[in-house]
Design a protein around this motif. Structure first.
Motif, mmCIF file in Angstrom:
data_model
loop_
_atom_site.group_PDB
_atom_site.id
_atom_site.type_symbol
_atom_site.label_atom_id
_atom_site.label_comp_id
_atom_site.label_asym_id
_atom_site.label_seq_id
_atom_site.Cartn_x
_atom_site.Cartn_y
_atom_site.Cartn_z
ATOM 1 N N GLY A 1 21.494 -7.877 -2.246
ATOM 2 C CA GLY A 1 21.781 -7.711 -0.854
ATOM 3 C C GLY A 1 20.846 -6.376 -0.681
ATOM 4 N N GLU A 2 19.643 -5.987 -1.259
ATOM 5 C CA GLU A 2 18.664 -5.073 -0.870
ATOM 6 C C GLU A 2 17.244 -5.594 -0.915
ATOM 7 N N ILE A 3 16.322 -5.045 -0.405
ATOM 8 C CA ILE A 3 15.016 -5.276 -0.529
ATOM 9 C C ILE A 3 14.109 -4.137 -0.512
ATOM 10 N N ASP A 4 13.072 -4.181 -0.919
ATOM 11 C CA ASP A 4 12.008 -2.993 -0.983
ATOM 12 C C ASP A 4 11.556 -3.047 0.362
ATOM 13 N N ASP A 5 11.077 -1.866 0.807
ATOM 14 C CA ASP A 5 10.445 -1.636 2.603
ATOM 15 C C ASP A 5 9.594 -0.492 2.016
ATOM 16 N N CYS A 6 8.730 -0.444 3.063
ATOM 17 C CA CYS A 6 7.987 0.767 2.956
ATOM 18 C C CYS A 6 8.708 2.052 3.473
ATOM 19 N N CYS A 7 8.061 3.221 3.138
ATOM 20 C CA CYS A 7 8.872 4.389 3.566
ATOM 21 C C CYS A 7 8.551 4.703 5.095
ATOM 22 N N ASP A 8 7.352 4.406 5.695
ATOM 23 C CA ASP A 8 7.136 4.375 6.872
ATOM 24 C C ASP A 8 6.583 5.976 7.264
ATOM 25 N N SER A 9 6.527 6.776 6.394
ATOM 26 C CA SER A 9 5.984 8.065 6.724
ATOM 27 C C SER A 9 5.119 8.713 5.929
ATOM 28 N N CYS A 10 4.785 7.908 4.809
ATOM 29 C CA CYS A 10 3.479 8.589 3.781
ATOM 30 C C CYS A 10 2.206 8.229 4.502
ATOM 31 N N ASP A 11 1.255 8.943 3.995
ATOM 32 C CA ASP A 11 -0.120 8.814 4.565
ATOM 33 C C ASP A 11 -0.600 7.195 4.587
ATOM 34 N N ASP A 12 -0.223 6.697 3.564
ATOM 35 C CA ASP A 12 -0.709 5.267 3.260
ATOM 36 C C ASP A 12 -0.054 4.335 4.540
ATOM 37 N N CYS A 13 1.353 4.670 4.543
ATOM 38 C CA CYS A 13 1.844 3.736 5.650
ATOM 39 C C CYS A 13 1.523 4.182 7.193
ATOM 40 N N ARG A 14 1.245 5.299 7.516
ATOM 41 C CA ARG A 14 0.518 5.785 8.807
ATOM 42 C C ARG A 14 -0.785 5.238 8.960
ATOM 43 N N LEU A 15 -1.532 5.118 7.816
ATOM 44 C CA LEU A 15 -2.850 4.482 7.966
ATOM 45 C C LEU A 15 -2.836 2.947 8.058
ATOM 46 N N ALA A 16 -2.022 2.377 7.515
ATOM 47 C CA ALA A 16 -1.910 0.907 7.456
ATOM 48 C C ALA A 16 -1.567 0.494 8.974
ATOM 49 N N GLU A 17 -0.312 1.397 9.289
ATOM 50 C CA GLU A 17 0.300 0.877 10.761
ATOM 51 C C GLU A 17 -0.879 1.025 11.724
ATOM 52 N N LEU B 1 0.770 -1.218 0.063
ATOM 53 C CA LEU B 1 -0.073 0.062 -0.168
ATOM 54 C C LEU B 1 0.902 1.242 0.048
ATOM 55 N N CYS B 2 2.217 1.269 0.280
ATOM 56 C CA CYS B 2 3.001 2.409 0.275
ATOM 57 C C CYS B 2 3.025 2.985 -0.785
ATOM 58 N N GLY B 3 3.124 4.469 -0.584
ATOM 59 C CA GLY B 3 3.163 5.213 -1.742
ATOM 60 C C GLY B 3 4.533 5.724 -2.371
ATOM 61 N N ARG B 4 5.674 5.389 -1.215
ATOM 62 C CA ARG B 4 6.839 5.722 -1.644
ATOM 63 C C ARG B 4 7.939 4.608 -1.045
ATOM 64 N N PRO B 5 7.720 3.198 -1.714
ATOM 65 C CA PRO B 5 8.743 2.247 -1.183
ATOM 66 C C PRO B 5 9.947 2.585 -1.480
ATOM 67 N N ARG B 6 10.838 2.062 -0.507
ATOM 68 C CA ARG B 6 12.407 2.355 -0.806
ATOM 69 C C ARG B 6 13.351 1.245 -0.699
ATOM 70 N N ARG B 7 14.304 1.205 -1.200
ATOM 71 C CA ARG B 7 15.291 0.039 -0.949
ATOM 72 C C ARG B 7 16.200 0.142 -0.039
ATOM 73 N N ARG B 8 16.490 -0.854 0.828
ATOM 74 C CA ARG B 8 17.080 -0.918 2.005
ATOM 75 C C ARG B 8 18.124 -2.193 2.046
ATOM 76 N N ALA B 9 19.255 -2.055 2.610
ATOM 77 C CA ALA B 9 20.245 -2.998 2.684
ATOM 78 C C ALA B 9 19.680 -4.173 3.512
ATOM 79 N N TRP B 10 19.979 -5.223 3.023
ATOM 80 C CA TRP B 10 19.413 -6.702 3.699
ATOM 81 C C TRP B 10 20.592 -7.066 4.778
ATOM 82 N N PRO B 11 20.191 -6.957 6.025
ATOM 83 C CA PRO B 11 21.251 -7.196 7.017
ATOM 84 C C PRO B 11 21.313 -8.750 7.022
#
Length: 285
Positions: A74-90, A51-61
């Motif tokens: 070595g990277e994955i897609d992750d939610c931005c955790d800051s857009c309206d969609d992320c806040r509503l989903a959380e 649902l995220c509006g601005r997904p980002r690539r992050r290093a895979w630990p």
């Protein structure tokens, strides 16, 4: 919250990411594994990413299994955790995120207030009907079906058409501890994602963070067998102190006290049962 915070489930996360990297995300998933290992948590974080509006690539630990789980780079897609969609989903208030469980029956007409299983009425009203509607926020519509194995045969059959011919933006995630309880036709239309038991040290640390003392944390970390959710529930029920009291009584036991001890155990079991029902009034399991 990041999908990487679903600790101990690198294999499951990697499987989801490989499908996303290949742009072949299936519309039906079965997340299965023991109770309390994070199926619901991972499902919600995966839904948030969809649902995220601005997904980002992050290093895979590195979690001790190698970066190949992330898809090779070595990277994955992750939610931005800051857009309206992320806040509503959380907050689980996103209009396109639907959490489905047996308790939704209370919103149906009278006579369906308490359900032991997920009925066909719940599936029709809260899954099939809204699944055909275009997402309100134009991105995706995600359904997380809890205790999905409790669906009756007719409910599973009713869900088949949605699994076979889902709208392009609709995703269904079925959560279960018993994947074999699904009809073969349901299993064949979903991708299976297995979640594993969690490390004992991880559960011990989480219990300590929740306020359990060292002895209790070690006891429940052993007893829970890799199920953090189970360990946290039991640690909050005062069972450990009663267990210690019981051990002391057993050490003093003679024949004359056997009946009184049996009565004490019975009373404690009833008290824990009442406590559980008070804390979980909608639980029908």
């Amino acid at each position: 919250m990041s999908i990487l915070e679903c600790f101990g489930q690198a294999g499951a996360i990697g499987r989801l990411q490989r499908a996303r990297n290949a742009q072949r995300v299936p519309h039906g998933y079965i997340f299965h594994g023991p109770e309390g290992v994070g199926k619901g948590l991972l499902a919600r974080q995966w839904a948030k990413l969809l649902l995220c509006g601005r997904p980002r690539r992050r290093a895979w630990p590195d979690q001790g299994i190698g970066i190949h789980h992330a898809g090779g780079d070595g990277e994955i897609d992750d939610c931005c955790d800051s857009c309206d969609d992320c806040r509503l989903a959380e907050a689980e208030t996103h209009p396109d995120l639907h959490i489905i469980n047996k308790n939704l029956a209370k919103y149906l007409p009278p006579g369906k207030l308490k359900q032991i299983s997920l009925s066909i009425d719940v599936i029709r009203e809260f899954v099939i009907k809204p699944a055909g509607v275009f997402p309100i926020r134009n991105r995706a519509r995600v359904f997380i079906i809890e205790q999905a194995d409790s669906m009756k045969r007719e409910a599973q059959n009713a869900l088949l058409k949605t699994l076979e011919e889902p709208p392009a933006s609709t995703f269904l995630i079925l959560l279960t501890t018993r994947p074999n309880w699904f009809l073969p036709t349901v299993r064949s239309r979903c991708q299976s994602v297995r979640l594993v038991r969690l490390p004992k040290d991880f559960i011990y640390n989480k219990l300590r963070e929740s306020g359990a003392d060292e002895a209790q944390a070690r006891y429940w970390a052993d007893f829970s067998e890799g199920r953090l959710g189970r360990a946290l529930k039991l640690a909050g029920m005062d069972i450990y102190d009663k267990k210690c009291e019981l051990v002391g009584l057993l050490g003093q036991l003679d024949y004359g006290k056997a009946l009184s001890l049996a009565a004490w155990i019975t009373n404690q079991a009833k008290e824990f049962g009442r406590s559980w029902c008070n804390d979980h009034p909608d639980d029908t399991t």
